[in-house]
Design a protein around this motif. Structure first.
Motif, PDB file in Angstrom:
ATOM      1  N   CYS A 147     -67.168  73.526   4.657  1.00 37.71           N
ATOM      2  CA  CYS A 147     -66.204  73.525   5.757  1.00 37.71           C
ATOM      3  C   CYS A 147     -65.053  72.558   5.477  1.00 37.71           C
ATOM      4  O   CYS A 147     -65.216  71.556   4.791  1.00 37.71           O
ATOM      5  CB  CYS A 147     -66.894  73.185   7.073  1.00 37.71           C
ATOM      6  SG  CYS A 147     -67.588  71.526   7.177  1.00 37.71           S
ATOM      7  N   THR A 148     -63.897  72.875   6.014  1.00 34.24           N
ATOM      8  CA  THR A 148     -62.698  72.084   5.747  1.00 34.24           C
ATOM      9  C   THR A 148     -62.653  70.829   6.612  1.00 34.24           C
ATOM     10  O   THR A 148     -63.488  70.610   7.491  1.00 34.24           O
ATOM     11  CB  THR A 148     -61.424  72.913   5.996  1.00 34.24           C
ATOM     12  OG1 THR A 148     -61.406  73.310   7.376  1.00 34.24           O
ATOM     13  CG2 THR A 148     -61.383  74.132   5.100  1.00 34.24           C
ATOM     14  N   THR A 149     -61.649  70.023   6.359  1.00 30.82           N
ATOM     15  CA  THR A 149     -61.510  68.732   7.043  1.00 30.82           C
ATOM     16  C   THR A 149     -61.471  68.891   8.556  1.00 30.82           C
ATOM     17  O   THR A 149     -62.100  68.111   9.286  1.00 30.82           O
ATOM     18  CB  THR A 149     -60.228  68.026   6.560  1.00 30.82           C
ATOM     19  OG1 THR A 149     -60.325  67.819   5.150  1.00 30.82           O
ATOM     20  CG2 THR A 149     -60.040  66.697   7.255  1.00 30.82           C
ATOM     21  N   LYS A 150     -60.754  69.883   9.034  1.00 24.23           N
ATOM     22  CA  LYS A 150     -60.645  70.083  10.492  1.00 24.23           C
ATOM     23  C   LYS A 150     -62.028  70.206  11.121  1.00 24.23           C
ATOM     24  O   LYS A 150     -62.309  69.597  12.158  1.00 24.23           O
ATOM     25  CB  LYS A 150     -59.811  71.323  10.791  1.00 24.23           C
ATOM     26  CG  LYS A 150     -59.617  71.590  12.274  1.00 24.23           C
ATOM     27  CD  LYS A 150     -58.761  72.829  12.495  1.00 24.23           C
ATOM     28  CE  LYS A 150     -58.601  73.109  13.993  1.00 24.23           C
ATOM     29  NZ  LYS A 150     -57.781  74.329  14.230  1.00 24.23           N
ATOM     30  N   ARG A 151     -62.885  71.000  10.503  1.00 29.44           N
ATOM     31  CA  ARG A 151     -64.236  71.185  11.036  1.00 29.44           C
ATOM     32  C   ARG A 151     -65.058  69.905  10.896  1.00 29.44           C
ATOM     33  O   ARG A 151     -65.837  69.565  11.795  1.00 29.44           O
ATOM     34  CB  ARG A 151     -64.925  72.345  10.311  1.00 29.44           C
ATOM     35  CG  ARG A 151     -66.371  72.580  10.735  1.00 29.44           C
ATOM     36  CD  ARG A 151     -66.503  72.836  12.220  1.00 29.44           C
ATOM     37  NE  ARG A 151     -67.872  73.193  12.585  1.00 29.44           N
ATOM     38  CZ  ARG A 151     -68.364  73.121  13.806  1.00 29.44           C
ATOM     39  NH1 ARG A 151     -67.595  72.707  14.816  1.00 29.44           N
ATOM     40  NH2 ARG A 151     -69.621  73.478  14.056  1.00 29.44           N
ATOM     41  N   ARG A 152     -64.898  69.177   9.804  1.00 28.81           N
ATOM     42  CA  ARG A 152     -65.652  67.938   9.619  1.00 28.81           C
ATOM     43  C   ARG A 152     -65.287  66.914  10.694  1.00 28.81           C
ATOM     44  O   ARG A 152     -66.137  66.165  11.178  1.00 28.81           O
ATOM     45  CB  ARG A 152     -65.387  67.358   8.227  1.00 28.81           C
ATOM     46  CG  ARG A 152     -66.017  68.159   7.109  1.00 28.81           C
ATOM     47  CD  ARG A 152     -65.696  67.566   5.762  1.00 28.81           C
ATOM     48  NE  ARG A 152     -65.326  68.604   4.823  1.00 28.81           N
ATOM     49  CZ  ARG A 152     -64.792  68.401   3.641  1.00 28.81           C
ATOM     50  NH1 ARG A 152     -64.559  67.171   3.224  1.00 28.81           N
ATOM     51  NH2 ARG A 152     -64.474  69.416   2.863  1.00 28.81           N
ATOM     52  N   VAL A 153     -64.001  66.884  11.056  1.00 24.40           N
ATOM     53  CA  VAL A 153     -63.569  65.967  12.118  1.00 24.40           C
ATOM     54  C   VAL A 153     -64.190  66.382  13.448  1.00 24.40           C
ATOM     55  O   VAL A 153     -64.583  65.538  14.261  1.00 24.40           O
ATOM     56  CB  VAL A 153     -62.031  65.931  12.198  1.00 24.40           C
ATOM     57  CG1 VAL A 153     -61.572  65.105  13.402  1.00 24.40           C
ATOM     58  CG2 VAL A 153     -61.453  65.346  10.911  1.00 24.40           C
ATOM     59  N   GLU A 154     -64.301  67.698  13.678  1.00 25.93           N
ATOM     60  CA  GLU A 154     -64.981  68.184  14.882  1.00 25.93           C
ATOM     61  C   GLU A 154     -66.440  67.720  14.885  1.00 25.93           C
ATOM     62  O   GLU A 154     -66.971  67.314  15.929  1.00 25.93           O
ATOM     63  CB  GLU A 154     -64.919  69.712  14.939  1.00 25.93           C
ATOM     64  CG  GLU A 154     -63.539  70.264  15.220  1.00 25.93           C
ATOM     65  CD  GLU A 154     -63.499  71.782  15.168  1.00 25.93           C
ATOM     66  OE1 GLU A 154     -64.535  72.395  14.775  1.00 25.93           O
ATOM     67  OE2 GLU A 154     -62.463  72.368  15.507  1.00 25.93           O
ATOM     68  N   VAL A 155     -67.083  67.779  13.722  1.00 28.00           N
ATOM     69  CA  VAL A 155     -68.470  67.321  13.602  1.00 28.00           C
ATOM     70  C   VAL A 155     -68.567  65.835  13.933  1.00 28.00           C
ATOM     71  O   VAL A 155     -69.465  65.404  14.663  1.00 28.00           O
ATOM     72  CB  VAL A 155     -69.023  67.602  12.192  1.00 28.00           C
ATOM     73  CG1 VAL A 155     -70.393  66.951  12.003  1.00 28.00           C
ATOM     74  CG2 VAL A 155     -69.122  69.103  11.939  1.00 28.00           C
TER      75      VAL A 155
END
Length: 286
Positions: A147-155
């Motif tokens: 998963c990309t950075t955007k999703r990791r930040v959501e995590v």
């Protein structure tokens, strides 16, 4: 994938590697280096078939401590969806009252969120997540199969809301690719929003050894034509590849983290990660 039988699963410092190899495809991965003695194709995941049995035996004998994983290979590879070795390990870690920390880039960790929350209530959990670029398109090149950075930040934000502390690895920062002031400031902004406890960043740059160097250069030729020559001319076969922007970017890193109360000293963060709490409500094992 292939199975092996292992003699042990925990290191002397309670590190755990359930898998050897990875399919995330990160172009800079140091774990491809020959120094680690991996005698199989990196994408051919080695699975320790008896790891759960070994872990149970070792947890029974060892003093309570933090169990860590992910320093060698990301534990939340796609194969984990089906094998569930990490989840089974977490169940044992919870049962025997240990703590848990891992380094990952994958949102698959959210599958185990409720179990992580239970462990954190009983002892301690810290999730460490790698961020390298705020550019989603660049992220798909550097880290193509996760998963990309955007999703990791959501995590990171979901973990915050669940009361689980987080630490970010701000690395590697690749010369002439993601070593820009804009990128570092945007990533630090994400960390502030997600209220991370600390950020690990040794310097702005990367390391290259035999094995990882060849793969990295192959991907430079594929995605950044001409950049390999610049690396070879400027860095030769050096192990440490510093960004020419290191001084400026590290000043930004220290200034922003200090002003926002985020730990930025790697030694302090590692001490925090390894520190096992004595919680009064820890249940006794039957």
């Amino acid at each position: 994938m292939h199975y092996v039988t292992s003699k042990s699963i925990l290191s002397s410092k309670n590190g755990m590697n359930l898998y050897r190899g990875c399919t995330h495809g990160c172009i800079y991965c140091d774990s491809r280096s020959g120094v680690y003695g991996m005698d199989h194709k990196f994408e051919d995941i080695e699975v320790k078939r008896n790891s759960i049995e070994l872990l149970k035996k070792e947890l029974i004998k060892r003093p309570k401590a933090m169990i860590g994983t992910g320093s060698m290979c990301d534990p939340y590879i796609p194969l984990e969806k089906h094998l569930q070795y990490v989840r089974k390990s977490l169940e044992l870690i919870y049962r025997y009252g240990f703590g848990f920390t891992c380094i990952t880039k994958s949102d698959l960790i959210l599958r185990d969120l409720e179990l992580l929350k239970k462990i954190n209530e009983k002892s301690k959990v810290v999730v460490q997540m790698t961020l390298t670029t705020a550019d989603e398109n660049l992220c798909r090149i550097l880290e193509p199969n996760v998963c990309t950075t955007k999703r990791r930040v959501e995590v990171l934000s979901i973990l915050k809301e669940s009361g689980i502390p987080t630490v970010v690895w701000l690395c590697p920062i690749l010369p002439y690719i993601n070593d820009t002031e804009d990128n570092i400031k945007r990533l630090l902004g994400y960390c502030i929003e997600a209220d991370v406890r600390g950020i690990i960043c040794f310097e702005m740059g990367l390391t290259l050894r035999d094995g990882s160097r060849q793969y990295f250069y192959e991907k430079l030729d594929e995605h950044f034509p001409g950049l390999k020559k610049r690396y070879v001319d400027e860095f030769g076969r050096d192990y440490a590849i510093p960004s020419p922007e290191n001084t400026k970017l590290m000043e930004i890193f220290r200034d922003v983290t200090s002003k926002n109360g985020i730990m930025n000293d790697s030694g302090e963060i590692f001490e925090y990660l390894s520190e096992f709490p004595q919680k009064s409500h820890q249940s006794k094992l039957v």
